[in-house]
Design a protein around this motif. Structure first.
Motif, PDB file in Angstrom:
ATOM      1  N   GLU A 205     -10.145  -9.282  -7.965  1.00  9.04           N
ATOM      2  CA  GLU A 205      -9.396  -8.252  -8.683  1.00  9.04           C
ATOM      3  C   GLU A 205     -10.255  -7.574  -9.742  1.00  9.04           C
ATOM      4  O   GLU A 205     -10.280  -6.345  -9.864  1.00  9.04           O
ATOM      5  CB  GLU A 205      -8.163  -8.885  -9.336  1.00  9.04           C
ATOM      6  CG  GLU A 205      -7.348  -7.919 -10.178  1.00  9.04           C
ATOM      7  CD  GLU A 205      -6.209  -8.600 -10.905  1.00  9.04           C
ATOM      8  OE1 GLU A 205      -5.749  -8.055 -11.935  1.00  9.04           O
ATOM      9  OE2 GLU A 205      -5.776  -9.686 -10.463  1.00  9.04           O
ATOM     10  N   ALA A 206     -10.971  -8.363 -10.515  1.00  7.28           N
ATOM     11  CA  ALA A 206     -11.761  -7.811 -11.619  1.00  7.28           C
ATOM     12  C   ALA A 206     -12.900  -6.935 -11.135  1.00  7.28           C
ATOM     13  O   ALA A 206     -13.276  -5.962 -11.796  1.00  7.28           O
ATOM     14  CB  ALA A 206     -12.308  -8.936 -12.482  1.00  7.28           C
ATOM     15  N   ALA A 207     -13.474  -7.255  -9.976  1.00  7.82           N
ATOM     16  CA  ALA A 207     -14.607  -6.493  -9.452  1.00  7.82           C
ATOM     17  C   ALA A 207     -14.216  -5.059  -9.107  1.00  7.82           C
ATOM     18  O   ALA A 207     -15.080  -4.178  -9.019  1.00  7.82           O
ATOM     19  CB  ALA A 207     -15.177  -7.189  -8.224  1.00  7.82           C
ATOM     20  N   GLN A 208     -12.936  -4.810  -8.945  1.00  7.18           N
ATOM     21  CA  GLN A 208     -12.487  -3.464  -8.605  1.00  7.18           C
ATOM     22  C   GLN A 208     -12.571  -2.494  -9.782  1.00  7.18           C
ATOM     23  O   GLN A 208     -12.583  -1.280  -9.585  1.00  7.18           O
ATOM     24  CB  GLN A 208     -11.036  -3.518  -8.088  1.00  7.18           C
ATOM     25  CG  GLN A 208     -10.874  -4.336  -6.813  1.00  7.18           C
ATOM     26  CD  GLN A 208      -9.423  -4.467  -6.397  1.00  7.18           C
ATOM     27  OE1 GLN A 208      -8.542  -3.755  -6.890  1.00  7.18           O
ATOM     28  NE2 GLN A 208      -9.144  -5.385  -5.487  1.00  7.18           N
ATOM     29  N   GLU A 209     -12.661  -3.038 -10.998  1.00  9.99           N
ATOM     30  CA  GLU A 209     -12.644  -2.169 -12.170  1.00  9.99           C
ATOM     31  C   GLU A 209     -13.852  -2.360 -13.084  1.00  9.99           C
ATOM     32  O   GLU A 209     -13.912  -1.784 -14.161  1.00  9.99           O
ATOM     33  CB  GLU A 209     -11.371  -2.411 -12.993  1.00  9.99           C
ATOM     34  CG  GLU A 209     -11.218  -3.843 -13.474  1.00  9.99           C
ATOM     35  CD  GLU A 209      -9.932  -4.069 -14.263  1.00  9.99           C
ATOM     36  OE1 GLU A 209      -9.996  -4.691 -15.325  1.00  9.99           O
ATOM     37  OE2 GLU A 209      -8.870  -3.588 -13.798  1.00  9.99           O
ATOM     38  N   ASN A 210     -14.825  -3.141 -12.652  1.00 12.85           N
ATOM     39  CA  ASN A 210     -15.979  -3.415 -13.502  1.00 12.85           C
ATOM     40  C   ASN A 210     -17.265  -3.193 -12.726  1.00 12.85           C
ATOM     41  O   ASN A 210     -17.452  -3.746 -11.631  1.00 12.85           O
ATOM     42  CB  ASN A 210     -15.910  -4.848 -14.034  1.00 12.85           C
ATOM     43  CG  ASN A 210     -17.073  -5.176 -14.944  1.00 12.85           C
ATOM     44  OD1 ASN A 210     -18.099  -5.648 -14.475  1.00 12.85           O
ATOM     45  ND2 ASN A 210     -16.929  -4.897 -16.225  1.00 12.85           N
ATOM     46  N   GLU A 211     -18.167  -2.412 -13.285  1.00 15.77           N
ATOM     47  CA  GLU A 211     -19.404  -2.044 -12.588  1.00 15.77           C
ATOM     48  C   GLU A 211     -20.274  -3.249 -12.282  1.00 15.77           C
ATOM     49  O   GLU A 211     -20.795  -3.395 -11.172  1.00 15.77           O
ATOM     50  CB  GLU A 211     -20.192  -1.035 -13.424  1.00 15.77           C
ATOM     51  CG  GLU A 211     -21.471  -0.543 -12.749  1.00 15.77           C
ATOM     52  CD  GLU A 211     -22.261   0.424 -13.608  1.00 15.77           C
ATOM     53  OE1 GLU A 211     -23.273   0.952 -13.108  1.00 15.77           O
ATOM     54  OE2 GLU A 211     -21.873   0.646 -14.780  1.00 15.77           O
TER      55      GLU A 211
END
Length: 278
Positions: A205-211
């Protein structure tokens, strides 16, 4: 309230470790005299080393001085997991040619110096030009599912983590992620570089919004060099039954001196990388 609810409150709308990554730019500018204490660069003989910023799973308790460095990873066309090794170039420093393993990745400078601590800087696999296929390979295994699936030296495969959103082993909460232990860049070497891998819906989930996480993780998989930064023991995620005594049943716990790391909170960490031996 369960530990998971307390640690990652749903009303926040964001996982706690996202704040840590976003705060990286601010931390990078803090000097040794600022609020973040770092070691000064050394002038010891050897290759590379010195003041370094790495992305790491956060140390949240115990005597360890900092987190353990993340290993960026990718999945090949057949579904096998492999670590990303930085690009290797040659530079002249103080009249001496040295090899540098470094690359830009996800808005950060990723370097082999991230792993130059705890004696690992002397390992063959950390030498920039060491030839390796970079695959993550199973060790003897710390989990029942792993020992029944792999022989030591087998490559880790994405299909074997398919139940990652439900997996549990009776330690802490189920469904946070499915782990495995292994080695990296250690084939045909006398040294063994220990790694830990987790496939987690939290990371996915977090990888979708963090470069950074988008570039350094894949399909929910995250990995790190599994050497405690205190006295270099090998910790574990959901391995030690006594981790619950230290409120660490859902964290990475080091049994040597009770250091605890949060595998779902990736933060920039400043430290002095040790030089590789001449």
């Amino acid at each position: 309230m369960s530990k998971t609810e307390d640690k990652y409150p749903p009303e926040s709308g964001r996982r706690r470790f996202v704040k840590g990554v976003v705060g990286g730019a601010a931390l990078a500018g803090v000097g040794a005299g600022g609020s973040v204490a770092i070691n000064s660069a050394t002038t010891s003989p050897g290759r590379g080393g010195g003041s370094t910023q790495a992305m790491a799973i956060e140390n949240i308790a115990g005597p360890a001085p900092r987190g353990m460095p993340q290993i960026p990873l990718e999945i090949d066309s057949e579904g096998y997991l492999k670590g990303v090794w930085p690009d290797v170039t040659t530079e002249t420093q103080n009249g001496i040619e040295i090899e540098i393993a470094e690359m830009d990745l996800g808005g950060m400078t990723y370097s082999s110096e991230w792993f130059q601590y705890c004696g690992v800087e002397a390992y063959q696999g950390i030498q920039p030009s060491y030839e390796s296929d970079n695959y993550f390979r199973s060790d003897s295994g710390k989990y029942e599912w792993q020992t029944s699936t792999y022989e030591s030296g087998d490559r880790l495969h994405v299909d074997d983590f398919s139940d990652y959103t439900e997996w549990g082993n009776g330690i802490g909460d189920d469904g946070l992620g499915k782990p495995a232990t292994g080695t990296w860049r250690s084939q045909d070497s006398s040294d063994t570089i220990p790694i830990q891998v987790i496939r987690s819906p939290i990371i996915e989930e977090a990888a979708q919004e963090n470069e950074w996480l988008g570039a350094s993780t894949s399909e929910g998989f995250i990995a790190w060099l599994n050497k405690c930064t205190h006295f270099c023991c090998v910790p574990g995620y959901k391995i030690a039954a006594d981790a619950a005594k230290f409120n660490a049943e859902d964290d990475v716990y080091c049994q040597c001196h009770q250091s605890v790391y949060d595998p779902f909170n990736i933060v920039p960490t400043l430290f002095t990388a040790r030089p590789r031996p001449d």
